[in-house]
Scaffold this motif. Structure first.
Motif, PDB file in Angstrom:
ATOM      1  N   SER A 116     -14.524  51.640  -6.979  1.00  0.00           N
ATOM      2  CA  SER A 116     -13.540  52.303  -6.126  1.00  0.00           C
ATOM      3  C   SER A 116     -13.356  53.773  -6.457  1.00  0.00           C
ATOM      4  O   SER A 116     -13.248  54.618  -5.550  1.00  0.00           O
ATOM      5  CB  SER A 116     -12.185  51.581  -6.221  1.00  0.00           C
ATOM      6  N   ARG A 143     -14.634  41.142  -5.259  1.00  0.00           N
ATOM      7  CA  ARG A 143     -13.489  42.040  -5.495  1.00  0.00           C
ATOM      8  C   ARG A 143     -13.674  42.815  -6.791  1.00  0.00           C
ATOM      9  O   ARG A 143     -13.382  44.012  -6.866  1.00  0.00           O
ATOM     10  CB  ARG A 143     -12.182  41.239  -5.535  1.00  0.00           C
ATOM     11  N   ARG A 144     -14.178  42.159  -7.819  1.00  0.00           N
ATOM     12  CA  ARG A 144     -14.387  42.828  -9.107  1.00  0.00           C
ATOM     13  C   ARG A 144     -15.374  43.976  -8.977  1.00  0.00           C
ATOM     14  O   ARG A 144     -15.139  45.074  -9.485  1.00  0.00           O
ATOM     15  CB  ARG A 144     -14.885  41.825 -10.151  1.00  0.00           C
ATOM     16  N   MET A 157     -15.569  44.119   0.440  1.00  0.00           N
ATOM     17  CA  MET A 157     -15.668  42.654   0.450  1.00  0.00           C
ATOM     18  C   MET A 157     -16.314  42.177   1.742  1.00  0.00           C
ATOM     19  O   MET A 157     -17.090  41.215   1.733  1.00  0.00           O
ATOM     20  CB  MET A 157     -14.279  42.039   0.259  1.00  0.00           C
ATOM     21  N   VAL A 162     -11.512  48.342  -0.764  1.00  0.00           N
ATOM     22  CA  VAL A 162     -11.708  46.970  -1.235  1.00  0.00           C
ATOM     23  C   VAL A 162     -12.013  46.041  -0.059  1.00  0.00           C
ATOM     24  O   VAL A 162     -12.948  45.229  -0.111  1.00  0.00           O
ATOM     25  CB  VAL A 162     -10.466  46.478  -2.007  1.00  0.00           C
ATOM     26  N   TRP A 189      -7.302  53.301  -0.362  1.00  0.00           N
ATOM     27  CA  TRP A 189      -7.788  52.551  -1.522  1.00  0.00           C
ATOM     28  C   TRP A 189      -7.929  51.067  -1.178  1.00  0.00           C
ATOM     29  O   TRP A 189      -8.925  50.428  -1.548  1.00  0.00           O
ATOM     30  CB  TRP A 189      -6.837  52.706  -2.700  1.00  0.00           C
ATOM     31  N   GLU A 190      -6.937  50.515  -0.471  1.00  0.00           N
ATOM     32  CA  GLU A 190      -6.991  49.099  -0.100  1.00  0.00           C
ATOM     33  C   GLU A 190      -8.138  48.832   0.867  1.00  0.00           C
ATOM     34  O   GLU A 190      -8.795  47.785   0.793  1.00  0.00           O
ATOM     35  CB  GLU A 190      -5.655  48.689   0.518  1.00  0.00           C
ATOM     36  N   ILE A 219     -16.298  45.705  -6.224  1.00  0.00           N
ATOM     37  CA  ILE A 219     -15.839  46.824  -5.411  1.00  0.00           C
ATOM     38  C   ILE A 219     -14.730  47.592  -6.102  1.00  0.00           C
ATOM     39  O   ILE A 219     -14.656  48.827  -5.995  1.00  0.00           O
ATOM     40  CB  ILE A 219     -15.417  46.347  -3.994  1.00  0.00           C
ATOM     41  N   GLU A 220     -13.879  46.910  -6.827  1.00  0.00           N
ATOM     42  CA  GLU A 220     -12.828  47.617  -7.566  1.00  0.00           C
ATOM     43  C   GLU A 220     -13.427  48.474  -8.676  1.00  0.00           C
ATOM     44  O   GLU A 220     -12.935  49.573  -8.958  1.00  0.00           O
ATOM     45  CB  GLU A 220     -11.823  46.620  -8.131  1.00  0.00           C
TER      46      GLU A 220
END
Length: 253
Positions: A135, A128-129, A122, A118, A114-115, A131-132
């Motif tokens: 996700s 970040r917003r 990026m 992101v 998951w990390e 891609i999250e």
């Protein structure tokens, strides 16, 4: 409108070794297909990977790069992606560029799946917003399930490719560059990946891809560009270029 324009582009790759090693130079020439030349002002050499290439790719084009290993196909793609700076000439790209090569770059082996979604997102230019927000959809596309909670270092090579592939194909590019095949893993995922990749390609304004698979080139490209020792040898309809290149290879020349 997406567009690629290369004008009189030359790419020299320096080799930081003495030029007098003729055996090594012969091996390099065979391996790369480029032209070995003295490096100006030094005792070293350069490989001329691309020489005086002028190329325009208009919106809607689907171009397949054809040629032997070292003919210059990958170098062209990396020039278009902005990874290689031309030694001479100019490059102009209109439209956002996405590349499907080195797709594992920008991932952390100690971070979870998951990390890494992101991190990779990026690196590709998502906020970040953004891609999250994607996700969950990306995680589902990987088919990795609970493994997404595990560190990337515990993944097999195929699992890592699944993850990187799913993130990379979540973009909506105007210019799409693909180098060779995508090693997506097992047969079930490969079928899913082909469907996702087909949709991904369909949304691009311009596609340029390099592959040794004639079936893949015919399926995704309408135009062929045959490269030989860093120079364009032929450009035309994909079937005609594949046919000419195949005849050339079979002739043993």
């Amino acid at each position: 409108m997406a567009r690629i324009s290369l004008s009189d582009v030359t790419v020299d790759i320096p080799i930081y070794e003495p030029a007098g090693r003729s055996l090594k130079n012969n091996i390099l020439s065979t391996a790369t297909g480029g032209q070995i030349r003295p490096r100006a002002g030094t005792t070293g050499t350069v490989i001329r990977a691309i020489e005086n290439l002028t190329l325009d790719v208009e919106h809607g084009s689907r171009v397949g790069l054809i040629g032997h290993n070292g003919a210059g196909k990958s170098t062209i793609l990396r020039v278009m992606a902005g990874i290689y700076e031309p030694t001479g000439g100019t490059v102009s790209i209109a439209g956002e560029v996405a590349s499907l090569f080195d797709i594992g770059f920008g991932m952390d082996p100690e971070a979870t799946g998951w990390e890494n979604i992101v991190l990779r997102g990026m690196y590709l230019g998502f906020s970040r917003r953004d891609i999250e927000a994607r996700s969950e959809e990306i995680g589902k596309a990987t088919g990795l399930g609970e493994f997404l909670d595990m560190p990337l270092r515990t993944y097999s090579a195929g699992m890592s490719t699944r993850l990187a592939f799913a993130v990379s194909t979540s973009l909506k590019p105007e210019v799409l560059l693909i180098d060779e095949g995508i090693g997506a893993g097992d047969a079930a995922f490969l079928a899913q990946a082909q469907e996702r990749l087909q949709a991904f390609i369909g949304e691009a304004g311009v596609l340029v891809m390099a592959s040794h698979s004639n079936d893949l080139l015919r399926a995704w490209c309408t135009e062929g560009l045959w490269m030989e020792h860093g120079k364009m040898r032929m450009r035309g309809p994909i079937d005609a270029v594949i046919g000419a290149y195949t005849d050339f290879v079979n002739s043993g020349r």
